[in-house]
Design a protein around this motif. Structure first.
Motif, PDB file in Angstrom:
ATOM      1  N   UNK A 123      31.194  72.660  -2.323  1.00 23.09           N
ATOM      2  CA  UNK A 123      31.225  72.852  -0.792  1.00 23.09           C
ATOM      3  C   UNK A 123      32.889  72.368  -0.546  1.00 23.09           C
ATOM      4  N   UNK A 124      33.209  73.389   0.411  1.00 19.62           N
ATOM      5  CA  UNK A 124      34.627  73.148   0.533  1.00 19.62           C
ATOM      6  C   UNK A 124      34.937  72.122   1.930  1.00 19.62           C
ATOM      7  N   UNK A 125      35.855  71.186   2.281  1.00 20.33           N
ATOM      8  CA  UNK A 125      36.273  70.544   3.289  1.00 20.33           C
ATOM      9  C   UNK A 125      37.125  71.276   4.168  1.00 20.33           C
ATOM     10  N   UNK A 126      37.185  71.150   5.317  1.00 21.35           N
ATOM     11  CA  UNK A 126      35.943  70.248   5.972  1.00 21.35           C
ATOM     12  C   UNK A 126      34.803  70.766   6.156  1.00 21.35           C
ATOM     13  N   UNK A 127      33.513  69.999   6.092  1.00 21.10           N
ATOM     14  CA  UNK A 127      32.227  70.406   6.052  1.00 21.10           C
ATOM     15  C   UNK A 127      31.649  69.824   7.130  1.00 21.10           C
ATOM     16  N   UNK A 128      30.288  70.444   7.451  1.00 17.72           N
ATOM     17  CA  UNK A 128      29.354  69.888   8.377  1.00 17.72           C
ATOM     18  C   UNK A 128      28.398  68.852   7.522  1.00 17.72           C
ATOM     19  N   UNK A 129      28.202  67.827   7.889  1.00 15.81           N
ATOM     20  CA  UNK A 129      27.502  66.943   7.391  1.00 15.81           C
ATOM     21  C   UNK A 129      25.949  67.310   7.182  1.00 15.81           C
ATOM     22  N   UNK A 130      25.503  68.126   8.141  1.00 18.68           N
ATOM     23  CA  UNK A 130      24.140  68.737   8.017  1.00 18.68           C
ATOM     24  C   UNK A 130      24.067  69.703   7.004  1.00 18.68           C
ATOM     25  N   UNK A 131      25.262  70.505   6.477  1.00 16.89           N
ATOM     26  CA  UNK A 131      25.285  71.584   5.650  1.00 16.89           C
ATOM     27  C   UNK A 131      24.989  70.643   4.378  1.00 16.89           C
ATOM     28  N   UNK A 132      25.944  69.570   4.105  1.00 18.21           N
ATOM     29  CA  UNK A 132      25.782  68.807   2.691  1.00 18.21           C
ATOM     30  C   UNK A 132      24.529  68.407   2.629  1.00 18.21           C
ATOM     31  N   UNK A 133      23.828  67.742   3.809  1.00 13.01           N
ATOM     32  CA  UNK A 133      22.295  67.111   3.521  1.00 13.01           C
ATOM     33  C   UNK A 133      21.394  68.389   3.214  1.00 13.01           C
ATOM     34  N   UNK A 134      21.591  69.659   3.829  1.00 15.29           N
ATOM     35  CA  UNK A 134      20.844  70.631   3.350  1.00 15.29           C
ATOM     36  C   UNK A 134      20.829  71.321   1.947  1.00 15.29           C
ATOM     37  N   UNK A 135      21.852  71.221   1.679  1.00  9.98           N
ATOM     38  CA  UNK A 135      22.165  71.683   0.225  1.00  9.98           C
ATOM     39  C   UNK A 135      21.731  70.529  -0.908  1.00  9.98           C
ATOM     40  N   UNK A 136      21.854  69.344  -0.567  1.00  7.24           N
ATOM     41  CA  UNK A 136      21.607  68.175  -1.290  1.00  7.24           C
ATOM     42  C   UNK A 136      19.782  68.301  -1.120  1.00  7.24           C
ATOM     43  N   UNK A 137      19.078  68.630  -0.174  1.00  6.44           N
ATOM     44  CA  UNK A 137      17.798  68.848  -0.010  1.00  6.44           C
ATOM     45  C   UNK A 137      17.446  70.043  -1.038  1.00  6.44           C
ATOM     46  N   UNK A 138      18.038  71.140  -0.948  1.00  3.45           N
ATOM     47  CA  UNK A 138      17.774  72.033  -1.676  1.00  3.45           C
ATOM     48  C   UNK A 138      17.827  72.051  -3.285  1.00  3.45           C
TER      49      UNK A 138
ATOM     50  N   UNK B 110      18.930  87.950  -7.520  1.00  5.05           N
ATOM     51  CA  UNK B 110      19.162  86.494  -8.038  1.00  5.05           C
ATOM     52  C   UNK B 110      19.917  85.626  -7.407  1.00  5.05           C
ATOM     53  N   UNK B 111      20.778  86.081  -6.485  1.00  7.81           N
ATOM     54  CA  UNK B 111      21.371  85.117  -5.388  1.00  7.81           C
ATOM     55  C   UNK B 111      20.500  84.508  -4.760  1.00  7.81           C
ATOM     56  N   UNK B 112      19.264  85.144  -4.134  1.00  6.61           N
ATOM     57  CA  UNK B 112      18.420  84.604  -3.127  1.00  6.61           C
ATOM     58  C   UNK B 112      17.591  83.585  -4.065  1.00  6.61           C
ATOM     59  N   UNK B 113      17.154  83.876  -5.533  1.00  3.64           N
ATOM     60  CA  UNK B 113      16.507  82.965  -6.220  1.00  3.64           C
ATOM     61  C   UNK B 113      17.493  81.695  -6.426  1.00  3.64           C
ATOM     62  N   UNK B 114      18.578  81.878  -6.665  1.00  2.00           N
ATOM     63  CA  UNK B 114      19.510  80.483  -6.902  1.00  2.00           C
ATOM     64  C   UNK B 114      20.046  79.745  -5.794  1.00  2.00           C
ATOM     65  N   UNK B 115      20.292  80.280  -4.768  1.00  4.25           N
ATOM     66  CA  UNK B 115      20.827  79.816  -3.641  1.00  4.25           C
ATOM     67  C   UNK B 115      19.899  79.831  -2.294  1.00  4.25           C
ATOM     68  N   UNK B 116      19.738  79.131  -1.495  1.00  2.00           N
ATOM     69  CA  UNK B 116      18.910  79.347  -0.251  1.00  2.00           C
ATOM     70  C   UNK B 116      19.914  80.007   0.715  1.00  2.00           C
TER      71      UNK B 116
END
Length: 233
Positions: free
Chosen positions: A99-114, A179-185
């Motif tokens: 995840x590159x900075x600057x980032x939206x914290x909501x994006x970080x939380x979403x990726x963590x949840x995924x 494959x991209x769909x399976x590995x990343x939301x």
């Protein structure tokens, strides 16, 4: 409650990340000593690590390699470095996302949840162990392990997911898009080289099981996992 280990030397970013994650119900712990990251990891035993690249003394790539010797938990890099090679190096050193900075914290939380869902979700130990088997090759998705003829190799989370998708369609071409769909939301944030890195890593794991040239690149279409393995002579 999932524990997130934040290894970030910018106190403002680490403080905001911690507060944001706690708001979403995570136990977020910030690294206190950047010379002893691995010791803190061992004591904390987190389910996921947020790791900066630029750190005092040893960089994030180093600590990622050290953690990978002990754990297959998801590791997400957070960095101001936007170059493709930085992202490739992160993946090569064992990271699961970048995840590159600057980032939206909501994006970080979403990726963590995924990543937490993929690693500790409905299939992790709740319904008995799943296996996927093709021509004697057995994949244990929850165990992050593959085996053939008594030989075994450990896999990362993304490697296991990639191999499982290919094994489920063994003998048929699987498109890069699938494959991209399976590995990343969210594929919008995934560089095209990222999938190539994981394919290379899976090929390396197959070679550890004495399976050579089984994962083929079909130009312009995707990848194909052969059903009949060719062992080295």
């Amino acid at each position: 409650m999932f524990t997130i280990f934040i290894v970030e030397d910018d106190p403002n970013i680490s403080r905001l990340l911690q507060a944001h994650l706690q708001r979403y119900g995570y136990a977020a712990v910030v690294a206190a000593d950047f010379d002893r990251v691995l010791e803190q990891f061992q004591q904390l035993r987190p389910e996921l690590v947020l790791l900066d690249v630029s750190l005092p003394k040893f960089d994030g790539y180093y600590w990622c390699r050290q953690i990978r010797l002990l754990s297959h938990c998801p590791i997400l890099f957070i960095s101001a470095r936007e170059g493709k090679m930085d992202q490739v190096m992160a993946l090569e050193n064992g990271a699961d996302d970048y995840i590159t900075k600057p980032f939206h914290y909501e994006v970080v939380v979403a990726k963590i949840g995924s990543h937490l869902r993929r690693s500790y979700g409905d299939y992790s130990g709740k319904r008995g162990e799943r296996t996927v088997e093709v021509a004697g090759l057995t994949l244990y998705p929850e165990r992050l392990e593959a085996a053939l003829d008594g030989n075994r190799t450990e896999l990362g989370h993304k490697e296991a997911l990639l191999l499982e998708t290919l094994m489920q369609r063994a003998g048929r071409v699987v498109s890069r898009e699938r494959l991209l769909e399976k590995l990343w939301d969210d594929q919008r944030f995934v560089d095209d080289n990222t999938l190539n890195v994981y394919v290379t890593r899976v090929r390396r794991k197959l070679r550890e099981l004495n399976i050579e040239e089984a994962l083929e690149t079909v130009r312009g279409q995707g990848y194909l996992l052969r059903v009949v393995w060719r062992a080295p002579s």
